[in-house]
Design a protein around this motif. Structure first.
Motif, PDB file in Angstrom:
ATOM      1  N   GLY A 159      44.656 -10.323  -3.879  1.00 47.57           N
ATOM      2  CA  GLY A 159      45.023 -11.122  -2.719  1.00 47.57           C
ATOM      3  C   GLY A 159      43.991 -11.061  -1.612  1.00 47.57           C
ATOM      4  N   VAL A 160      43.983 -12.076  -0.784  1.00 51.08           N
ATOM      5  CA  VAL A 160      43.159 -12.080   0.424  1.00 51.08           C
ATOM      6  C   VAL A 160      44.026 -12.544   1.595  1.00 51.08           C
ATOM      7  CG1 VAL A 160      40.929 -12.425  -0.684  1.00 51.08           C
ATOM      8  CG2 VAL A 160      42.313 -14.416  -0.059  1.00 51.08           C
ATOM      9  N   MET A 161      43.726 -12.035   2.775  1.00 55.45           N
ATOM     10  CA  MET A 161      44.442 -12.415   3.992  1.00 55.45           C
ATOM     11  C   MET A 161      43.647 -13.490   4.725  1.00 55.45           C
ATOM     12  SD  MET A 161      45.613  -8.658   5.349  1.00 55.45           S
ATOM     13  CE  MET A 161      46.448  -9.317   6.789  1.00 55.45           C
ATOM     14  N   VAL A 162      44.276 -14.614   4.954  1.00 57.26           N
ATOM     15  CA  VAL A 162      43.641 -15.702   5.686  1.00 57.26           C
ATOM     16  C   VAL A 162      44.092 -15.584   7.147  1.00 57.26           C
ATOM     17  CG1 VAL A 162      43.272 -18.177   5.848  1.00 57.26           C
ATOM     18  CG2 VAL A 162      43.723 -17.120   3.620  1.00 57.26           C
ATOM     19  N   CYS A 163      43.214 -15.057   7.976  1.00 59.33           N
ATOM     20  CA  CYS A 163      43.555 -14.759   9.374  1.00 59.33           C
ATOM     21  C   CYS A 163      42.454 -15.301  10.286  1.00 59.33           C
ATOM     22  CB  CYS A 163      43.710 -13.253   9.586  1.00 59.33           C
ATOM     23  SG  CYS A 163      44.792 -12.439   8.408  1.00 59.33           S
ATOM     24  N   ASP A 164      42.499 -16.571  10.591  1.00 54.03           N
ATOM     25  CA  ASP A 164      41.439 -17.187  11.391  1.00 54.03           C
ATOM     26  C   ASP A 164      41.407 -16.704  12.839  1.00 54.03           C
ATOM     27  OD1 ASP A 164      40.625 -18.566   9.195  1.00 54.03           O
ATOM     28  OD2 ASP A 164      41.638 -20.445   9.726  1.00 54.03           O
ATOM     29  N   SER A 165      42.501 -16.091  13.302  1.00 58.63           N
ATOM     30  CA  SER A 165      42.555 -15.619  14.693  1.00 58.63           C
ATOM     31  C   SER A 165      42.252 -14.130  14.813  1.00 58.63           C
ATOM     32  CB  SER A 165      43.951 -15.899  15.288  1.00 58.63           C
ATOM     33  OG  SER A 165      44.240 -17.276  15.279  1.00 58.63           O
ATOM     34  N   LEU A 166      42.005 -13.462  13.696  1.00 61.28           N
ATOM     35  CA  LEU A 166      41.826 -12.014  13.700  1.00 61.28           C
ATOM     36  C   LEU A 166      40.610 -11.600  14.525  1.00 61.28           C
ATOM     37  CD1 LEU A 166      43.077  -9.428  12.522  1.00 61.28           C
ATOM     38  CD2 LEU A 166      41.457  -9.607  10.629  1.00 61.28           C
ATOM     39  N   GLN A 167      40.854 -10.681  15.497  1.00 59.86           N
ATOM     40  CA  GLN A 167      39.795 -10.221  16.391  1.00 59.86           C
ATOM     41  C   GLN A 167      39.394  -8.773  16.120  1.00 59.86           C
ATOM     42  OE1 GLN A 167      41.355 -10.796  20.331  1.00 59.86           O
ATOM     43  NE2 GLN A 167      41.510 -13.018  20.124  1.00 59.86           N
ATOM     44  N   GLU A 168      40.359  -7.930  15.752  1.00 61.39           N
ATOM     45  CA  GLU A 168      40.071  -6.497  15.664  1.00 61.39           C
ATOM     46  C   GLU A 168      40.798  -5.872  14.484  1.00 61.39           C
ATOM     47  OE1 GLU A 168      40.493  -2.484  18.473  1.00 61.39           O
ATOM     48  OE2 GLU A 168      40.787  -4.480  19.332  1.00 61.39           O
ATOM     49  N   ILE A 169      40.082  -4.999  13.766  1.00 62.01           N
ATOM     50  CA  ILE A 169      40.644  -4.234  12.665  1.00 62.01           C
ATOM     51  C   ILE A 169      40.379  -2.757  12.939  1.00 62.01           C
ATOM     52  CG2 ILE A 169      40.555  -3.769  10.184  1.00 62.01           C
ATOM     53  CD1 ILE A 169      39.450  -6.612   9.827  1.00 62.01           C
ATOM     54  N   LEU A 170      41.409  -1.939  12.822  1.00 60.81           N
ATOM     55  CA  LEU A 170      41.257  -0.496  12.973  1.00 60.81           C
ATOM     56  C   LEU A 170      41.874   0.163  11.753  1.00 60.81           C
ATOM     57  CD1 LEU A 170      40.753   2.185  14.483  1.00 60.81           C
ATOM     58  CD2 LEU A 170      42.956   1.861  15.623  1.00 60.81           C
ATOM     59  N   ILE A 171      41.055   0.889  10.987  1.00 65.54           N
ATOM     60  CA  ILE A 171      41.548   1.592   9.796  1.00 65.54           C
ATOM     61  C   ILE A 171      40.938   2.981   9.762  1.00 65.54           C
ATOM     62  CG2 ILE A 171      41.683   1.629   7.273  1.00 65.54           C
ATOM     63  CD1 ILE A 171      41.428  -1.419   7.289  1.00 65.54           C
ATOM     64  N   TRP A 172      41.776   4.014   9.743  1.00 66.77           N
ATOM     65  CA  TRP A 172      41.295   5.371   9.521  1.00 66.77           C
ATOM     66  C   TRP A 172      42.423   6.220   8.944  1.00 66.77           C
ATOM     67  CZ3 TRP A 172      43.730   9.264  12.307  1.00 66.77           C
ATOM     68  CH2 TRP A 172      44.359   8.904  13.489  1.00 66.77           C
ATOM     69  N   GLY A 173      42.014   7.239   8.183  1.00 67.46           N
ATOM     70  CA  GLY A 173      43.001   8.100   7.548  1.00 67.46           C
ATOM     71  C   GLY A 173      43.730   7.420   6.409  1.00 67.46           C
ATOM     72  N   CYS A 174      43.121   6.405   5.773  1.00 70.41           N
ATOM     73  CA  CYS A 174      43.714   5.700   4.626  1.00 70.41           C
ATOM     74  C   CYS A 174      42.719   5.802   3.472  1.00 70.41           C
ATOM     75  CB  CYS A 174      44.033   4.248   4.968  1.00 70.41           C
ATOM     76  SG  CYS A 174      45.113   4.028   6.397  1.00 70.41           S
ATOM     77  N   ARG A 175      42.570   6.994   2.942  1.00 73.03           N
ATOM     78  CA  ARG A 175      41.473   7.290   2.024  1.00 73.03           C
ATOM     79  C   ARG A 175      41.589   6.552   0.693  1.00 73.03           C
ATOM     80  NH1 ARG A 175      41.158  11.766  -1.058  1.00 73.03           N
ATOM     81  NH2 ARG A 175      42.833  12.743   0.112  1.00 73.03           N
ATOM     82  N   GLN A 176      42.816   6.237   0.260  1.00 72.17           N
ATOM     83  CA  GLN A 176      42.980   5.584  -1.044  1.00 72.17           C
ATOM     84  C   GLN A 176      42.863   4.059  -0.962  1.00 72.17           C
ATOM     85  OE1 GLN A 176      45.745   7.050  -3.966  1.00 72.17           O
ATOM     86  NE2 GLN A 176      46.448   8.660  -2.568  1.00 72.17           N
ATOM     87  N   LEU A 177      42.766   3.540   0.229  1.00 69.81           N
ATOM     88  CA  LEU A 177      42.610   2.092   0.395  1.00 69.81           C
ATOM     89  C   LEU A 177      41.171   1.711   0.063  1.00 69.81           C
ATOM     90  CD1 LEU A 177      43.995  -0.543   1.324  1.00 69.81           C
ATOM     91  CD2 LEU A 177      43.203  -0.029   3.644  1.00 69.81           C
ATOM     92  N   LYS A 178      40.982   0.924  -0.989  1.00 74.03           N
ATOM     93  CA  LYS A 178      39.635   0.631  -1.490  1.00 74.03           C
ATOM     94  C   LYS A 178      39.172  -0.792  -1.210  1.00 74.03           C
ATOM     95  CE  LYS A 178      39.325   4.713  -3.374  1.00 74.03           C
ATOM     96  NZ  LYS A 178      38.439   5.738  -2.753  1.00 74.03           N
ATOM     97  N   ARG A 179      40.068  -1.651  -0.723  1.00 74.61           N
ATOM     98  CA  ARG A 179      39.686  -3.048  -0.516  1.00 74.61           C
ATOM     99  C   ARG A 179      40.037  -3.487   0.908  1.00 74.61           C
ATOM    100  NH1 ARG A 179      42.550  -6.626  -2.767  1.00 74.61           N
ATOM    101  NH2 ARG A 179      41.016  -8.181  -3.348  1.00 74.61           N
ATOM    102  N   LEU A 180      39.173  -4.280   1.484  1.00 72.99           N
ATOM    103  CA  LEU A 180      39.439  -4.931   2.765  1.00 72.99           C
ATOM    104  C   LEU A 180      39.541  -6.421   2.463  1.00 72.99           C
ATOM    105  CD1 LEU A 180      39.767  -4.619   5.802  1.00 72.99           C
ATOM    106  CD2 LEU A 180      37.299  -4.857   6.053  1.00 72.99           C
ATOM    107  N   PRO A 181      40.753  -6.928   2.262  1.00 73.33           N
ATOM    108  CA  PRO A 181      40.922  -8.277   1.693  1.00 73.33           C
ATOM    109  C   PRO A 181      40.885  -9.390   2.735  1.00 73.33           C
ATOM    110  CG  PRO A 181      43.044  -7.227   1.913  1.00 73.33           C
ATOM    111  CD  PRO A 181      42.037  -6.238   2.421  1.00 73.33           C
ATOM    112  N   LEU A 182      39.752  -9.548   3.370  1.00 72.34           N
ATOM    113  CA  LEU A 182      39.603 -10.621   4.350  1.00 72.34           C
ATOM    114  C   LEU A 182      39.100 -11.893   3.669  1.00 72.34           C
ATOM    115  CD1 LEU A 182      37.973  -9.119   7.561  1.00 72.34           C
ATOM    116  CD2 LEU A 182      40.311  -9.888   7.246  1.00 72.34           C
ATOM    117  N   TYR A 183      39.721 -12.987   3.985  1.00 73.42           N
ATOM    118  CA  TYR A 183      39.226 -14.276   3.490  1.00 73.42           C
ATOM    119  C   TYR A 183      38.017 -14.694   4.319  1.00 73.42           C
ATOM    120  CZ  TYR A 183      38.920 -19.287   2.635  1.00 73.42           C
ATOM    121  OH  TYR A 183      38.464 -20.544   2.330  1.00 73.42           O
TER     122      TYR A 183
END
Length: 936
Positions: A863-887
């Motif tokens: 899957g991919v996230m379609v987020c045309d208004s997205l301004q900020e992403i904060l990710i930490w402490g999620c070691r098993q997360l391997k994909r950043l699904p941005l469209y």
């Protein structure tokens, strides 16, 4: 003999062999151990590696928390994290090393494993030794102050240069800036203050406003606070001075004492004498050159603006283009001349004439101003009459009376706008509109008009509230020229009075009295002021313990009574006779338990009992049929009987704590109030909460609500500033599962923000079922979920279709969270299993995911996230997360580009480097890298 000789020869031969065996024996054993236990070493390495990774994640999480509140990361922790990142990388690549170097034997491999294990173990032990991870940040040099642009290129520049030269001169210790009120002394010094801080000229630049009534304790506290220290626990004056002296002797400082009215002895305050040796400087601003001389200052006189500078400033503030209206030029020049070159007078008078192009208005203004200036007899009052002209130009009597309210506060006080609005409405100074919001909006427009006329200055207080201030010269003008006769004010606010003014001060024609923010602990039992037209009495912020019965007996015209933040335990019965009272304010009277009958106070519009100790609803409250604003938030209030809210039909604003014994009917009555515009309510159990929301959904809710479901006793979540929104639900520390209907949360149909925290049994946050109303979540703008350990999925793909207005998602410390968006079974088409599935969140601006060790996916593997208004992403402490699904949008040539609104991706560098990008364009990582912030 032969035998003995043979034995000796044998020993000569065997001895060296034994010594050789002693040397090679242990290595040989170790060699054998390496050979036999290579796999065991390999597994031990993996365990140690996982242990270090977990420790690293834990330390980074702790660091995130500890580095709040102005703290800095310790250098040893910083170096440990940097080294650990490299060590983990090396350890993970050990096997690759073997593949690249096939000549390495099993023994060499095992030995390499052992070395890595030992290295990892050392860093694990080091990580365990950290008691704290952060230290207090070094204090800032000072506070950058808000200021207005300097006016007068020649005059202001010369004054600035003179002051700066004295500051940089080793010979000059004390500098005195003097000039008449309104000439611009404080404005010049705020620019100097900011320049000193920005250019890092001194370790500490300390600004303290002294004001007309000298309060040494206030001065001492101001200096200590600037040094990030406190003197609040020391009462003895000499000990306070000694403590402050020891603080200041440890640093080189510039101390700016603004608005001095009399000389002070530095040693009494605890200020070390500035000398050439210590390099410290003292700067004072004052209206009197005598104060400068008494303080042994090198003086700089701030003089009025030149005629040219005054004209330029006036035309700018009046927004007057003389070239377009040439007939006004001569009259305007004469008006400016009457301002005597005083920037404060020029700005206020120009603002009062802004946009005016009628020559008759200008001639009339000139006539009025000239007559006022001619009538003054005392030179010091020159600026006052010019400022009063601006007040008179308001013309609207109600706005004038609104402005005079501001003089009731202490000098240099930040006045919350909402507080002013409540007072004005209570006194009938604001035209009543169809609803509370419209009336308040009208009041805020009046505030804006006063700001635009430069009679008020906008400010922000320490709580972050939007406020206004009154320039000290303007306040003096109000108290001396406007409220000294009619209307008559008695203002002794913030003077640290220990006794109430005696009877002679309580004139019969008093209109308003302000004794707020003093040290008055009692009112004489014999005092019964005869003040029949007194409309406002401020006694808040005093350690007042009791009020005698006779005190209010001759104040029957009283409309506003503020006793907030006092130590009273009960109110006198004479309160019940104040039938003109429109506002009774008792907020934060934490010892107040007894309140007499309110039945006769039928004019009352505002009743504030928030944070008092009352345990029952006051007698007669159901008779307050004109009540518009009611604060009943008291944790001691366990029961609200039925029938109260049904009679408060005009209520527009409600703050309430629903106790465990509250009658369910009362909850439903409150929800059915038709005129209610704003609600803040705390519920102690899910049943009351759901009952209220059901009734709210049936009858239509207010324009603004903040609903709290919280079972705790020790804290109040009203003190938690989650987010500034109009319609929110906050649920904390409750036994809610969310899977069965009986323990599900019923939400208002137009809720905008949902925040949940510490729900140990919560499994499902938002649920879609046949009973879910249409568009239940269509208004939702924000979702925050914190420390809910059993939630594994946040949204289903079906639910996501309802969240078209979602603007931010904040999920943290949910230990079992595995996937943010999960695909419903009916949406999982086997034929499209390999195709890219798109999840649309068109208004999402911020995505924050923190501290979730089990999170593996944001929106499925394909899957991919379609987020045309997205301004900020904060990710930490999620070691098993391997994909950043941005469209990534692509142009006509198939070239990708970053999401159009993206500004920042806040992540760990190590996590970013390990991301898999197969689902996106090959250039995705390169495209997104410039947005990355690897601060953590």
């Amino acid at each position: 003999m032969y035998t003995t000789l043979s034995l000796e020869l044998l020993m000569d031969f065997v001895g060296p062999i034994i010594e050789i065996l002693k040397c090679i024996g242990p290595p040989l054993c170790k060699y054998i151990e390496y050979y036999r236990k290579r796999e065991e070493y390999k597994q031990n390495l993996k365990r140690r590696l996982e242990e270090l990774k977990s420790q690293k994640d834990e330390i980074e999480t702790r660091l995130k928390l500890e580095c709040g509140f102005g703290k800095l990361q310790k250098n040893e922790v910083k170096h440990w994290l940097e080294n650990v990142e490299m060590i983990i990388h090396d350890a993970e690549n050990v096997e690759q090393t073997f593949k690249n170097r096939k000549s390495l034997s099993r023994v060499r491999q095992a030995k390499l494993f052992e070395n890595k294990i030992q290295q990892l173990q050392e860093y694990i032990q080091k990580g365990n030794s950290f008691n704290t991870l952060a230290i207090d940040a070094p204090p800032d040099a000072g506070t950058i102050l808000p200021t207005t642009p300097l006016v007068g290129e020649t005059t202001a520049k010369k004054n600035m240069e003179d002051i700066w030269r004295h500051l940089m001169d080793n010979e000059t210790k004390n500098i005195g800036i003097f000039g008449m009120g309104g000439v611009g002394k404080t404005t010049i010094m705020t620019h100097i203050n900011n320049r000193l801080i920005e250019e890092k000229m001194f370790p500490h630049v300390i600004w303290v406003t002294v004001s007309q009534t000298l309060d040494l304790v206030k001065v001492q506290n101001g200096i200590a606070n600037a040094l990030k220290q406190s003197l609040s626990d020391i009462e003895d004056q000499k000990i306070r001075a000694g403590k402050l002296l020891s603080m200041l002797r440890e640093t080189k400082f510039v101390l700016i004492l603004d608005d001095m009215w009399e000389a002070i002895q530095l040693e009494e305050v605890g200020i070390p004498e500035p000398t050439k040796e210590n390099g410290c400087k003292l700067v004072i601003t004052t209206r009197s050159s005598d104060v400068c001389r008494s303080m042994k200052c090198k003086t700089v006189e701030v003089k009025p603006l030149s005629e040219k500078e005054a004209l330029e400033l006036f035309f700018e503030k009046a927004e007057l283009d003389i070239s377009k209206v040439p007939t006004l030029k001569k009259t305007a020049e004469l008006v400016v001349k009457q301002c005597a070159g005083l920037p404060l007078a020029i700005v206020t008078i120009a603002s009062s004439l802004k946009g005016e192009e009628d020559i008759r208005e200008w001639r009339n203004a000139l006539s009025e101003l000239t007559n006022k200036v001619r009538s003054i007899k005392v030179k010091d009052d020159e600026v006052f009459v010019r400022l009063k002209f601006s007040f008179d130009r308001l013309k609207d009597e109600k706005i004038q009376r609104c402005f005079l309210y501001c003089a009731l506060y202490p000098e240099d006080h930040d006045i919350p706008k909402n507080e002013l609005v409540d007072y004005w409405i209570s006194e009938g100074l604001v035209e009543e509109m169809d609803n509370l919001q419209a009336t308040e909006d009208r009041a805020h427009i009046m505030i804006k008009k006063l700001v635009n006329n430069c009679l008020l200055l906008e400010s922000i207080d320490i709580l972050g509230r939007s406020c206004v201030k009154v320039h000290d010269v303007v306040r003096d003008m109000v108290l001396r020229y406007i409220t000294s006769k009619s209307p008559l004010f008695m203002v002794k606010a913030g003077l640290k009075l220990e006794e109430l003014p005696s009877g002679q001060y309580w004139k019969e024609n008093l209109d308003k009295v302000s004794l707020m923010d003093n040290s008055i602990s009692e009112i004489p039992s014999s005092l019964s002021p005869k003040c029949p037209i007194l409309s406002t009495l401020f006694l808040q912020d005093n350690p007042l313990k009791s009020i005698p019965e006779s005190f209010f007996s001759q104040m029957h015209g009283l409309m506003i009574l503020n006793l907030s933040s006092t130590k009273i335990e009960s109110l006198p019965n004479s309160i019940s006779e104040l039938t003109s009272l429109t506002a009774l304010l008792l907020k934060a009277c934490e010892q107040l338990k007894q309140i007499p009958s309110l039945a006769k106070l039928q004019a009352l519009e505002i009743l504030d009992l928030g944070f008092t100790a009352i345990n029952e609803v006051p007698t007669g409250m159901e008779m307050l049929t004109n009540l518009k604003s009611l604060d009943l938030y008291s944790r001691e209030l366990h029961k609200i009987p039925a029938g109260i809210f049904a009679k408060l039909c005009r209520l527009q604003k409600l703050v309430v704590h629903w106790g465990l014994e509250t009658e369910r009917v009362a909850v439903e009555e409150a929800a059915r109030l038709k005129n209610l515009d704003s609600v803040k309510a705390q519920f102690r159990n899910l049943q009351d909460f759901n009952c209220y929301v059901k009734s709210l959904n049936s009858h239509g809710g207010p324009n603004e609500y903040h609903l709290f479901l919280y079972r705790g006793d020790k804290e109040t979540i009203f003190q938690v500033d989650w987010v500034n929104v109009n319609k929110e639900v906050i649920i904390v520390d409750c036994d809610i599962c969310g899977r069965e209907e009986k323990d599900s949360i019923i939400l208002p149909k137009d809720v905008e923000v949902l925040s949940v925290a510490y729900l140990q049994n919560l499994i499902v946050l938002l649920n879609l079922s046949e009973s879910t109303p249409p568009d239940q979540y269509s208004h939702l703008k924000g979702v925050r979920i914190y420390s809910c350990p059993k939630v594994k999925k946040l949204f289903s793909s079906k639910l996501l279709l309802e969240l078209k207005n979602l603007e931010w998602i904040d999920v943290s410390d949910c230990d079992e969270m595995e996937e943010l968006i999960t695909i419903d079974d009916e949406d999982n088409d086997d034929n499209e299993e390999r195709s890219q599935k798109e999840f649309f969140l068109p208004k999402l601006k911020k995505l924050s995911l923190c501290g979730m060790p089990e999170l593996k996916s944001i929106c499925s593997s394909n899957g991919v996230m379609v987020c045309d208004s997205l301004q900020e992403i904060l990710i930490w402490g999620c070691r098993q997360l391997k994909r950043l699904p941005l469209y990534l949008p692509v142009d006509e040539k198939g070239q990708p580009s970053p999401p159009p609104a993206l500004q920042k991706i806040d992540v760990h560098r190590e996590w970013w480097e390990a991301l898999e990008w197969d689902h996106l364009h090959p250039d995705a990582k390169t495209l997104l890298l410039p947005f990355c912030d690897f601060s953590y």
